[in-house]
Write an enzyme that holds these catalytic residues in place. Structure first.
Site, short mmCIF file in Angstrom:
data_model
loop_
_atom_site.label_atom_id
_atom_site.label_comp_id
_atom_site.label_asym_id
_atom_site.label_seq_id
_atom_site.Cartn_x
_atom_site.Cartn_y
_atom_site.Cartn_z
N GLY A 5 59.64 29.71 38.73
CA GLY A 5 60.25 28.39 38.69
C GLY A 5 60.97 28.16 37.38
O GLY A 5 60.68 28.83 36.37
N GLN A 54 65.01 23.72 30.42
CA GLN A 54 64.65 25.02 29.86
C GLN A 54 65.86 25.89 29.55
O GLN A 54 65.75 26.85 28.79
CB GLN A 54 63.73 25.78 30.83
N CYS A 84 54.56 29.64 31.42
CA CYS A 84 55.86 28.97 31.42
C CYS A 84 56.85 29.87 30.70
O CYS A 84 56.53 30.43 29.65
CB CYS A 84 55.73 27.63 30.69
N LEU A 85 58.04 29.98 31.26
CA LEU A 85 59.06 30.84 30.64
C LEU A 85 59.45 30.34 29.25
O LEU A 85 59.97 31.10 28.44
CB LEU A 85 60.31 30.93 31.53
N HIS A 99 54.68 21.58 38.19
CA HIS A 99 54.97 22.10 36.84
C HIS A 99 56.44 21.85 36.48
O HIS A 99 56.75 21.39 35.39
CB HIS A 99 54.63 23.60 36.82
N GLU A 100 57.34 22.13 37.43
CA GLU A 100 58.78 21.96 37.15
C GLU A 100 59.17 20.48 37.04
O GLU A 100 60.00 20.12 36.20
CB GLU A 100 59.62 22.66 38.22
N HIS A 143 58.56 19.19 33.64
CA HIS A 143 59.60 19.55 32.67
C HIS A 143 60.69 18.47 32.60
O HIS A 143 61.26 18.23 31.55
CB HIS A 143 60.28 20.87 33.07
NI NI Z 1 57.62 25.86 32.70
#
Ligand code: NI
Length: 176
Positions: A46, A51, A93-94, A135-136, A139
């Site tokens: 995701g 991000q 998380c990226l 989660h997204e 963000h």
């Molecule tokens: Ni994330």
């Protein structure tokens, strides 16, 4: 399409709240394609627009397991309408590479979003897809999964993460 650079914690852009989109324009469609490519290249399940440094209200996810066909979901103005149950899952998380922690989320959600054609979609999500969607969405409110940690775990995270970054920048500068 292009793979975009992913911003990493503690970049301030990751803490911004993103305003609702008023229309699905060409720029947003183009961004959704770049975000999908960036997520697959990472690889991740995701990605949210902040991000990649874009304050647009859009997320992409694909929680298909290895060997399964792609299951790309692009959601503009995603909203969680109803939720039920609880589930604890180890998240990463990226934007926080190399760190994972258990987070409690709703097990099942009913959500609404706009697709890339601007059409309203309502769906029920469960399992990893529900976790990832939450989660997204977080963000887009400037939230990160580490915000769910206890104060003790968060301070351990900060120490560990600082070290990870020091090591990395040290390596890049050619230090030991
Ligand atoms: Ni994330």
């Amino acid at each position: 399409m292009a793979v975009l650079p992913i911003l990493e914690y503690p970049n301030e852009i990751l803490r911004k709240t993103v305003a609702k989109e008023t229309a699905v324009d060409e720029e947003l469609i183009h961004l959704s394609e770049d975000m999908a490519e960036t997520m697959y290249a990472a690889p991740g399940v995701g990605l949210a627009a902040p991000q990649v440094g874009q304050l647009r209200r859009i997320i992409v996810l694909d929680c298909a397991r290895e060997g399964e066909p792609a299951d790309l979901l692009v959601a503009i103005n995603p909203e969680i309408l109803e939720s039920e149950g609880e589930v604890c899952h180890s998240e990463g998380c990226l934007s926080i590479p190399g760190y994972y922690a258990d987070v409690m989320r709703h097990a099942k959600i009913r959500a609404r979003w706009l697709d890339v054609e601007g059409k309203e979609v309502t769906g029920t999500l469960e399992g990893l897809k529900a976790i990832c969607f939450q989660h997204e969405c977080e963000h887009l409110e400037g939230g990160l999964f580490i915000d769910h940690l206890s104060p003790l775990k968060r301070s351990l995270f900060r120490k560990k993460y600082k070290k990870h970054h020091q090591n990395r920048s040290g390596g890049e500068k050619g230090d030991t």
